[in-house]
Design an enzyme around this catalytic site. Structure first.
Site, PDB file in Angstrom:
ATOM      1  N   GLU A 161       0.696   2.861   1.141  1.00  0.00           N
ATOM      2  CA  GLU A 161       1.522   4.026   1.452  1.00  0.00           C
ATOM      3  C   GLU A 161       1.642   4.246   2.953  1.00  0.00           C
ATOM      4  O   GLU A 161       2.718   4.566   3.464  1.00  0.00           O
ATOM      5  CB  GLU A 161       0.946   5.278   0.778  1.00  0.00           C
ATOM      6  N   ARG A 168       5.301   3.793   4.852  1.00  0.00           N
ATOM      7  CA  ARG A 168       5.860   5.046   5.358  1.00  0.00           C
ATOM      8  C   ARG A 168       5.661   5.207   6.859  1.00  0.00           C
ATOM      9  O   ARG A 168       6.608   5.506   7.587  1.00  0.00           O
ATOM     10  CB  ARG A 168       5.238   6.242   4.625  1.00  0.00           C
ATOM     11  N   ASP A 190       6.306  -3.341  -9.178  1.00  0.00           N
ATOM     12  CA  ASP A 190       7.724  -3.410  -8.840  1.00  0.00           C
ATOM     13  C   ASP A 190       8.033  -4.135  -7.531  1.00  0.00           C
ATOM     14  O   ASP A 190       8.797  -5.102  -7.507  1.00  0.00           O
ATOM     15  CB  ASP A 190       8.330  -2.002  -8.817  1.00  0.00           C
ATOM     16  N   GLU A 244      15.821   5.066  -5.795  1.00  0.00           N
ATOM     17  CA  GLU A 244      16.098   3.683  -6.190  1.00  0.00           C
ATOM     18  C   GLU A 244      17.540   3.454  -6.650  1.00  0.00           C
ATOM     19  O   GLU A 244      18.163   2.438  -6.306  1.00  0.00           O
ATOM     20  CB  GLU A 244      15.122   3.238  -7.283  1.00  0.00           C
ATOM     21  N   THR A 275      10.491  -1.242   1.616  1.00  0.00           N
ATOM     22  CA  THR A 275      10.571  -0.524   0.349  1.00  0.00           C
ATOM     23  C   THR A 275      10.617   0.990   0.529  1.00  0.00           C
ATOM     24  O   THR A 275      10.836   1.716  -0.435  1.00  0.00           O
ATOM     25  CB  THR A 275       9.385  -0.923  -0.559  1.00  0.00           C
TER      26      THR A 275
END
Length: 653
Positions: A284, A288, A416, A554, A643
């Site tokens: 994360e 980010r 994913d 998404e 992502t």
């Protein structure tokens, strides 16, 4: 022999104007003859230098019409600016030509034009009480695979979609843009910031207003904390790294929100504390914070962001100290110690496989290879670990480097982005590492064979799960909708047979849109189940525990990618319908946006009191890019989005 003094002289008399000229020439010649040889040589060299300088000045003046703001800059800077301008002109010329083709095609269908957004500057006025959620949107293009019938089914009972669009090929919009169509134009970090013009149309203005609304509420109630809790007007702290600020930096830069960007920049420089005694999640924080800092550095060329990114990268490196080299899930920033998560000994596969873009970019930007080497070793290990037709389990042990056996195979949570980063690493490294591409395509084949199914009622294509690796479940997370864009990117670079990947991308995109269109709120649930029983009326059913909406990006991400790759405006229209639903149900006056509890209840969807940082960093950014008249505002041939929607430059930069 005659002496020098015994000479015969002839006297000539010259009068008038010729006499004056002769005297002048004779005078210059006498002076020249009196000079020593050294003096003559020095004077000759000086005259040559003067002539050459005059010639250069004349030639330079002739090219003065370039008009690239050349005053007071070096020759090197002048060359760089001209090079950048030529790249921009080439892209703009190409886009303008595509627009002309699109306008010509749209003239054939002008009678079925999408209702225009209201000409108001603020998002508060976008949704009127009289607009029903179930209203069907009309679009300028006939449906894919249709015979030209533009009839649209309603939401209730039948599948609601743009022009009743179903799977197949659309031959009615402009040809898709692939690298072979024009010369690849690579972005270069040359010290010159990227320039953006701000919102160019009403839809972009609405998205910008939505961002400013969210940012204002965050500043008022949660400034410096990770996330806003809009309902209670408070904040949530996760890692103590100001996630919302850093996630939003490149969004503000792309939107040309200079004042807001400066506020975020000053906080990063003065307040961001990267030495807290706190365990943070490697994945994360990487996607980010590290991704946000790097992206903002590349866009703005502000060295401060790179310095802070390097500082953070050094503090994250201890996560790679496991025996296998597979990183621990967590790392303590103060003690610089990696450790497994509190809930168990394993890391999730998506987390360890979704840090490579950022660490590679950090190495490129700093010139220090250690970051890329550590993350790349993880990808190599995953490549060499046996898999089921390219499909990976959800968990991996950091110490042993082995997958946990008998776990679910999914393209949703915990696995994913493994598939996403196979493809994007291949792009980031110049499409030269074949096994990245091969692993991605092997996974696509495995998905097609075991997980790609269709609903019974309207043949909606979806990607289910294999429970314990064997038993099929018709469950699909909203997270899976990113894969439509990934398939489109693969097709753009020639993967697959003919247009197979594009067909799959369009089919999955159609399904993801239905996850919105078939809900009373026109907002997707977190998880959907698809009906495969013959004779069934409905395609999608949603369990109560899965009915929430977290403002996820998404579907908007894939709409944006397909819009850029094909130029089809129907994707913009689909996105606009979703954006207006967010405005109606998730916006709180003066308090930002909130996630929802139940998308099946349009009257009382419920508020979960959370505005995730990715709403500003991803969802609103993709909306803004999707609605731009120039589909290549951030060109996918020169950038790759991590992502968390932070653009990083491709190889060649």
């Amino acid at each position: 022999m005659m002496s020098k003094d015994n000479r015969d002289f002839i006297t000539l008399s010259i009068t008038g104007e010729d006499a004056d000229k002769y005297k002048t020439k004779q005078s210059i010649w006498r002076v020249w003859n009196r000079l020593s040889r050294l003096q003559k040589n020095v004077l000759s060299v000086f005259l040559v230098v003067v002539l050459v300088t005059v010639a250069v000045i004349i030639l330079h003046t002739d090219r003065g019409s370039l008009d690239i703001r050349e005053k007071d800059i070096s020759d090197d800077d002048r060359y760089v600016q001209l090079h950048r301008r030529n790249k921009v002109e080439a892209i703009n010329d190409f886009v303008n030509e595509r627009k002309k083709q699109q306008e010509s095609l749209n003239m054939e269908h002008k009678d079925s034009v999408l209702e225009k957004p209201p000409e108001k500057s603020h998002a508060d006025s976008l949704i009127q009480e009289s607009v029903a959620v179930e209203k069907v949107v009309q679009h300028p293009e006939p449906p894919i695979g249709s015979n030209g019938d533009n009839g649209v089914n309603g939401v209730q009972g039948n599948v609601a979609d743009v022009n009743n669009e179903g799977p197949g090929k659309n031959n009615n919009h402009i040809s898709a843009v692939r690298p072979k169509d024009i010369e690849d134009i690579l972005h270069h970090d040359d010290g010159i910031p990227m320039e953006f013009m701000g919102a160019q149309n009403e839809r972009q203005k609405a998205v910008t207003a939505a961002f400013q609304h969210a940012w204002t509420a965050y500043k008022k109630y949660a400034w410096g904390y990770d996330q806003l809790k809009p309902v209670t007007r408070s904040h949530h702290e996760w890692f103590g790294l100001g996630l919302t600020i850093i996630d939003a930096l490149d969004t503000m830069y792309i939107m040309d929100l200079k004042e807001e960007f400066k506020e975020g920049r000053d906080w990063v420089e003065q307040k961001l504390n990267l030495s807290q005694n706190k365990d943070v999640n490697l994945f994360e924080v990487t996607i980010r914070v590290l991704g946000g800092l790097l992206s903002t550095y590349h866009l703005s060329q502000d060295r401060m962001f790179l310095d802070r990114a390097k500082e953070l990268g050094d503090k994250l490196m201890p996560a790679f100290t496991s025996e296998s080299g597979v990183p621990f899930s967590d790392v303590n920033l103060y003690y610089r110690q990696g450790k497994p998560p509190k809930w168990g000994p394993d890391s999730t596969v998506s987390e360890v496989a979704t840090i490579q873009l950022e660490f590679r970019d950090l190495s490129r930007a700093t010139g220090d290879p250690k970051y890329e080497e550590a993350a790349w070793a993880v990808s190599q290990k995953l490549h060499n670990t046996p898999k089921f037709l390219g499909l990976v389990p959800m968990f991996i042990n950091a110490q042993t480097g082995q997958f946990r056996s008998a776990t679910t195979l999914t393209l949703g949570a915990r696995a994913d982005s493994y598939y996403e980063y196979l493809l994007k690493q291949w792009l980031q490294t110049g499409r030269k590492i074949d096994w990245l591409k091969d692993d991605f395509m092997e996974a696509v084949e495995g998905i097609k064979k075991h997980m790609w199914k269709k609903s019974a009622s309207n043949n909606l294509s979806f990607i289910g799960e294999l429970l314990r690796g064997t038993s099929f479940s018709p469950k699909m997370d909203h997270l899976v909708c990113y894969f439509a864009g990934a398939l489109g990117l693969g097709w753009q670079y020639g993967l697959g047979i003919d247009d197979e990947l594009l067909d799959m991308a369009q089919e999955l995109m159609h399904t993801c849109y239905q996850m919105y269109a078939q809900m009373p709120t026109f907002l997707s649930p977190e998880i959907a189940h698809f009906n495969m029983l013959p004779g069934s009326k409905d395609d999608i059913f949603v369990k109560t525990a899965d009915a929430h909406n977290l403002l996820r990006p998404e579907t908007i991400e894939s709409l944006y990618i397909l819009y850029q790759l094909t130029g089809a405006r129907k994707y913009q229209d689909m996105g606009w319908r979703i954006f207006t639903a967010f405005e109606k149900h998730a916006r709180l006056d003066g308090q930002g946006y909130t996630s929802l509890s139940n998308v099946k209840n349009a009257d009382q969807p419920g508020w979960r009191d959370s505005m995730e940082s990715f709403f500003l960093g991803e969802t609103l950014k993709y909306f803004y890019l999707l609605f731009d008249d120039n589909p290549r505002l951030v060109d996918l041939r020169t950038w790759v989005f991590n992502t968390e929607a932070h653009p990083l430059p491709l190889v060649g930069s």
